[in-house]
Design a protein around this motif. Structure first.
Motif, mmCIF file in Angstrom:
data_model
loop_
_atom_site.group_PDB
_atom_site.id
_atom_site.type_symbol
_atom_site.label_atom_id
_atom_site.label_comp_id
_atom_site.label_asym_id
_atom_site.label_seq_id
_atom_site.Cartn_x
_atom_site.Cartn_y
_atom_site.Cartn_z
ATOM 1 N N ALA A 1 4.662 -8.134 -17.861
ATOM 2 C CA ALA A 1 3.360 -8.241 -18.529
ATOM 3 C C ALA A 1 2.362 -7.236 -17.981
ATOM 4 C CB ALA A 1 2.819 -9.662 -18.388
ATOM 5 N N GLY A 2 2.365 -7.022 -16.674
ATOM 6 C CA GLY A 2 1.440 -6.071 -16.080
ATOM 7 C C GLY A 2 1.790 -4.639 -16.417
ATOM 8 N N ALA A 3 3.086 -4.320 -16.392
ATOM 9 C CA ALA A 3 3.511 -2.972 -16.758
ATOM 10 C C ALA A 3 3.129 -2.657 -18.194
ATOM 11 C CB ALA A 3 5.024 -2.835 -16.566
ATOM 12 N N ILE A 4 3.264 -3.632 -19.068
ATOM 13 C CA ILE A 4 2.880 -3.445 -20.473
ATOM 14 C C ILE A 4 1.377 -3.236 -20.588
ATOM 15 C CG2 ILE A 4 2.714 -4.655 -22.693
ATOM 16 C CD1 ILE A 4 5.497 -5.908 -21.942
ATOM 17 N N GLU A 5 0.584 -4.002 -19.845
ATOM 18 C CA GLU A 5 -0.881 -3.821 -19.858
ATOM 19 C C GLU A 5 -1.249 -2.396 -19.472
ATOM 20 O OE1 GLU A 5 -3.481 -5.680 -20.606
ATOM 21 O OE2 GLU A 5 -2.752 -7.746 -20.704
ATOM 22 N N VAL A 6 -0.670 -1.894 -18.382
ATOM 23 C CA VAL A 6 -1.027 -0.568 -17.882
ATOM 24 C C VAL A 6 -0.524 0.525 -18.820
ATOM 25 C CG1 VAL A 6 -0.819 1.038 -15.949
ATOM 26 C CG2 VAL A 6 -1.119 -1.404 -15.520
ATOM 27 N N ALA A 7 0.676 0.355 -19.352
ATOM 28 C CA ALA A 7 1.201 1.338 -20.302
ATOM 29 C C ALA A 7 0.333 1.408 -21.548
ATOM 30 C CB ALA A 7 2.638 0.983 -20.675
ATOM 31 N N ARG A 8 -0.153 0.280 -22.015
ATOM 32 C CA ARG A 8 -1.033 0.263 -23.188
ATOM 33 C C ARG A 8 -2.334 1.008 -22.886
ATOM 34 N NH1 ARG A 8 -0.922 -3.575 -27.277
ATOM 35 N NH2 ARG A 8 0.128 -5.082 -25.925
ATOM 36 N N LEU A 9 -2.929 0.734 -21.700
ATOM 37 C CA LEU A 9 -4.147 1.444 -21.301
ATOM 38 C C LEU A 9 -3.898 2.949 -21.256
ATOM 39 C CD1 LEU A 9 -5.369 -0.786 -18.307
ATOM 40 C CD2 LEU A 9 -6.312 -0.741 -20.632
ATOM 41 N N VAL B 1 -1.598 16.386 -17.335
ATOM 42 C CA VAL B 1 -2.580 15.305 -17.487
ATOM 43 C C VAL B 1 -2.671 14.593 -16.144
ATOM 44 C CG1 VAL B 1 -3.207 13.196 -18.696
ATOM 45 C CG2 VAL B 1 -1.989 15.006 -19.929
ATOM 46 N N LEU B 2 -3.859 14.546 -15.571
ATOM 47 C CA LEU B 2 -4.059 13.822 -14.318
ATOM 48 C C LEU B 2 -4.364 12.363 -14.628
ATOM 49 C CD1 LEU B 2 -6.125 16.444 -12.289
ATOM 50 C CD2 LEU B 2 -3.685 15.911 -12.098
ATOM 51 N N VAL B 3 -3.703 11.479 -13.905
ATOM 52 C CA VAL B 3 -3.804 10.030 -14.142
ATOM 53 C C VAL B 3 -4.231 9.367 -12.834
ATOM 54 C CG1 VAL B 3 -2.588 7.962 -14.921
ATOM 55 C CG2 VAL B 3 -1.937 10.217 -15.838
ATOM 56 N N THR B 4 -5.426 8.807 -12.790
ATOM 57 C CA THR B 4 -5.847 8.112 -11.574
ATOM 58 C C THR B 4 -4.973 6.888 -11.345
ATOM 59 O OG1 THR B 4 -7.542 6.881 -12.800
ATOM 60 C CG2 THR B 4 -8.251 8.905 -11.673
ATOM 61 N N SER B 5 -4.768 6.536 -10.094
ATOM 62 C CA SER B 5 -3.855 5.445 -9.746
ATOM 63 C C SER B 5 -4.334 4.112 -10.293
ATOM 64 C CB SER B 5 -3.719 5.349 -8.227
ATOM 65 O OG SER B 5 -3.050 6.471 -7.715
ATOM 66 N N VAL B 6 -3.384 3.325 -10.736
ATOM 67 C CA VAL B 6 -3.695 1.981 -11.207
ATOM 68 C C VAL B 6 -4.190 1.133 -10.037
ATOM 69 C CG1 VAL B 6 -1.289 1.232 -10.906
ATOM 70 C CG2 VAL B 6 -2.774 0.013 -12.502
ATOM 71 N N GLU B 7 -5.158 0.284 -10.335
ATOM 72 C CA GLU B 7 -5.744 -0.537 -9.280
ATOM 73 C C GLU B 7 -4.834 -1.695 -8.869
ATOM 74 O OE1 GLU B 7 -7.719 -0.930 -7.001
ATOM 75 O OE2 GLU B 7 -9.190 0.654 -7.266
ATOM 76 N N GLN C 1 -7.431 4.059 -13.109
ATOM 77 C CA GLN C 1 -8.092 3.268 -12.061
ATOM 78 C C GLN C 1 -9.268 2.488 -12.640
ATOM 79 O OE1 GLN C 1 -11.331 3.913 -10.467
ATOM 80 N NE2 GLN C 1 -11.091 2.197 -9.031
ATOM 81 N N ALA C 2 -10.144 3.170 -13.361
ATOM 82 C CA ALA C 2 -11.302 2.501 -13.947
ATOM 83 C C ALA C 2 -10.884 1.518 -15.036
ATOM 84 C CB ALA C 2 -12.277 3.535 -14.501
ATOM 85 N N LEU C 3 -9.938 1.929 -15.870
ATOM 86 C CA LEU C 3 -9.498 1.073 -16.973
ATOM 87 C C LEU C 3 -8.808 -0.183 -16.466
ATOM 88 C CD1 LEU C 3 -8.090 3.870 -19.303
ATOM 89 C CD2 LEU C 3 -10.164 2.518 -19.697
ATOM 90 N N SER C 4 -7.957 -0.050 -15.462
ATOM 91 C CA SER C 4 -7.251 -1.223 -14.948
ATOM 92 C C SER C 4 -8.194 -2.136 -14.179
ATOM 93 C CB SER C 4 -6.063 -0.801 -14.079
ATOM 94 O OG SER C 4 -6.475 -0.018 -12.978
ATOM 95 N N LEU C 5 -9.136 -1.565 -13.445
ATOM 96 C CA LEU C 5 -10.109 -2.403 -12.732
ATOM 97 C C LEU C 5 -10.879 -3.267 -13.725
ATOM 98 C CD1 LEU C 5 -11.273 -2.911 -9.837
ATOM 99 C CD2 LEU C 5 -13.100 -1.309 -10.460
#
Length: 280
Positions: A238-246, A153-159, A195-199
């Motif tokens: 809090a940020g790690a949880i946000e990104v993991a949820r996304l 699974v390719l995962v674009t980098s978090v923003e 990348q898109a989701l976190s932005l």
């Protein structure tokens, strides 16, 4: 200690899920579990510091891979091989992909998130070009996972946390996300477009709201950061949880995970559930 043993020691740390719960990665040997039970499916993470396990001396810095187990069913395991400062090139050149693949079994997932350090083109050990060397390195991760009958699974980098003067969240990763999207389509690999989701999520939270997600600390907030911090790349819990949820939501929407594989996608996950290896 060999690279494989050193990486395995980090990757197979017990990952806390909250009071009374724990999710552990599976040992990288054998095809079955204890007592003949089927071996649990494992999600392997290849990535950089934004995903990596942080130890107690770095707290409260937190990689999103540390929070991913909160959103997974208990029968799944996470082997987090992400390492600070690595790019798609340096992770592979150092033998870390080989070490990761040694623990991969049929049916596992291999999540691949690189891009931040690939941007450092002034560094020959890490820098890549989006549409040539970056894609060439990523293909080796895809090929390696498929050779083990696992699903890449390719995962674009978090923003990063970047805003214009008018408060608009702006991208900072150049052409690397687009290059990964193109490669995912070409190789017919699931894409988790973090990348898109976190932005979009940082836009919702705004400049002020995102401070709680990133490593923004005042002097005295943490003994590990006595002078404070203004880090717009790395996360607090809090940020790690946000990104993991996304990430978990996207894995579900891409059919890389089934509904029975995920949980808590819409529930509050307390920051206090995060613990750091070596914490007393």
């Amino acid at each position: 200690m060999s690279l494989t043993r050193r990486q395995t020691a980090t990757a197979l740390l017990t990952l806390p899920l909250g009071p009374g719960l724990a999710l552990t990665a599976t040992p990288a040997h054998g095809g079955g579990g204890e007592g003949g039970r089927p071996r649990p499916r494992t999600i392997h993470i290849a990535g950089d510091s934004t995903a990596a396990v942080k130890h107690a001396d770095a707290a409260p810095e937190t990689g999103w891979g540390m929070a991913l187990p909160f959103f997974l069913a208990g029968r799944l395991r996470v082997a987090n091989h992400a390492v600070n400062g690595r790019s798609s090139k340096s992770f592979l050149d150092e033998g870390r992909l080989t070490a990761l693949l040694a623990g991969v079994r049929p049916g596992d997932l291999v999540l691949v998130q690189f891009g931040h350090n690939d941007q450092k083109t002034e560094d020959p050990a890490r820098g890549t070009d989006p549409y040539t060397t970056y894609q060439e390195y990523l293909r080796q991760y895809v090929k390696g996972a498929r050779a083990r009958r696992a699903r890449p699974v390719l995962v674009t980098s978090v923003e990063r946390r970047r805003f214009t003067a008018d408060g608009t969240a702006r991208p900072s990763l150049g052409e690397y996300p687009a290059a990964m999207r193109a490669l995912a389509a070409e190789e017919e690999v699931p894409l988790v477009d973090v990348q898109a989701l976190s932005l979009a999520r940082w836009q919702e939270l705004g400049p002020d709201g995102t401070e709680a997600c990133f490593l923004w600390l005042d002097p005295g907030d943490s003994p590990n950061h006595p002078d404070g911090a203004r880090d717009n790349t790395h996360f607090r819990p809090a940020g790690a949880i946000e990104v993991a949820r996304l990430t978990a939501r996207a894995l579900l929407s891409e059919d890389a995970l089934a509904p029975r594989d995920v949980r808590r996608l819409d529930d509050r996950v307390p920051a206090e559930w995060i613990t750091w290896p070596g914490q007393v």
